[in-house]
Design a protein around this motif. Structure first.
Motif, PDB file in Angstrom:
ATOM      1  N   TYR A 160       0.866  -1.179   0.000  1.00  0.00           N
ATOM      2  CA  TYR A 160       0.000   0.000   0.000  1.00  0.00           C
ATOM      3  C   TYR A 160       0.908   1.236   0.000  1.00  0.00           C
ATOM      4  N   ALA A 162       0.654   5.852   0.044  1.00  0.00           N
ATOM      5  CA  ALA A 162      -0.057   7.133  -0.032  1.00  0.00           C
ATOM      6  C   ALA A 162       0.481   7.933  -1.215  1.00  0.00           C
ATOM      7  N   ARG A 186      -5.112   2.712  -8.316  1.00  0.00           N
ATOM      8  CA  ARG A 186      -5.525   3.775  -7.402  1.00  0.00           C
ATOM      9  C   ARG A 186      -7.037   3.953  -7.397  1.00  0.00           C
ATOM     10  N   GLU A 215      -5.286   6.916  -3.084  1.00  0.00           N
ATOM     11  CA  GLU A 215      -4.545   5.865  -2.383  1.00  0.00           C
ATOM     12  C   GLU A 215      -4.168   4.759  -3.375  1.00  0.00           C
TER      13      GLU A 215
END
Length: 281
Positions: A160, A162, A186, A215
């Motif tokens: 994962y 950001a 995303r 994200e």
């Protein structure tokens, strides 16, 4: 009788992606543990669910767990929800579930949305064997260990990330697995959902020119058996037989020779003779 802790997954984007069973469970429990009571309040309001909310997140889960377990032992039931996806997967939940098991409190988990499973299926990359790493560790030594595993892993690996860290993370990953088939996905289940495929170097180049938004799930396909074999042989180039044996110094000598023979594609007899005579393979 003790109440039950229900782990309830919530939508990862599209609010319609919540199961009927989850809604019924949220309606039936005595109280709801929420990672962010404001976010969960919006979801519950949409489905007209009114239950007491208790804040439960990574900064208070250790101290809050005992009081939650006490209420469960007294016969109340609780649902645990996070901001999105499956509780306990890169989100609070694992600690409370473990403590409930230790205390003899029933725990059950409802099936539902999970970002990394959704992204893996969408990517079209190999899903036969995979490793979910979540976010890269902050600790430098732990991060190095994860990246070293990635460089020689036969498993599809999932991270994962950001948006503000994506470019740096892709550049870092590309140093360890530059040519692997990969995907950056995303905004799963949302309007601007996007799945971009390429090598890590190509993806790093693309997002250096296009600002990341939303994200991300990063998926990196593992080494093929042929790539793994080639990488393994490259690792031993220039290494003396004695240095190679030293890699297995904790094993009995015969087992160490067997391992070295396997690494080099030779017989154990060959290794024994070369060690005895001092000749290199």
């Amino acid at each position: 009788m003790a109440g039950t802790l229900y782990l309830c997954p919530t939508p990862i984007g599209n609010l319609k992606d919540i199961t009927q069973r989850t809604l019924e469970t949220l309606q039936s429990v005595d109280f709801i543990l929420a990672e962010d009571t404001r976010n969960s309040g919006l979801l519950l309001s949409r489905y007209q669910i009114r239950k007491p909310l208790v804040s439960y997140h990574k900064y208070n889960e250790q101290e809050r767990s005992p009081e939650v377990i006490k209420r469960l032992q007294d016969g109340q039931s609780a649902a645990l929800v996070t901001d999105a996806g499956m509780p306990g997967i890169s989100d609070p939940g694992q600690i409370l579930a473990a403590k409930c098991h230790q205390a003899g409190v029933p725990v059950t988990c409802l099936p539902g949305p999970s970002a990394f499973v959704t992204a893996l299926a969408m990517s079209g990359l190999s899903s036969r064997r995979f490793a979910f790493e979540g976010f890269l560790p902050v600790d430098k030594q732990e991060k190095e260990q994860v990246l070293d595993r990635l460089s020689s892993s036969p498993y599809t690996t999932i991270f994962y990330e950001a948006p503000h860290r994506l470019k740096e993370t892709l550049r870092t990953l590309a140093k360890y697995a530059p040519d692997r088939k990969s995907a950056c996905i995303r905004e799963l289940t949302k309007i601007y959902e996007e799945c971009r495929l390429g090598t890590l170097e190509e993806l790093a180049e693309y997002f250096s020119l296009n600002e990341p938004r939303g994200e991300f799930v990063i998926i990196i396909e593992g080494l093929t058996p042929q790539q793994l074999d080639r990488q393994q042989k490259n690792r031993f180039e220039g290494m003396s037989l004695q240095e190679h044996m030293e890699l297995y110094k904790d094993l009995p000598e015969k087992e160490a020779m067997k391992r070295v023979a396997r690494d080099l594609g030779l017989s154990k007899r060959d290794i024994y003779q070369q060690l005895k005579t001092g000749n290199q393979p």
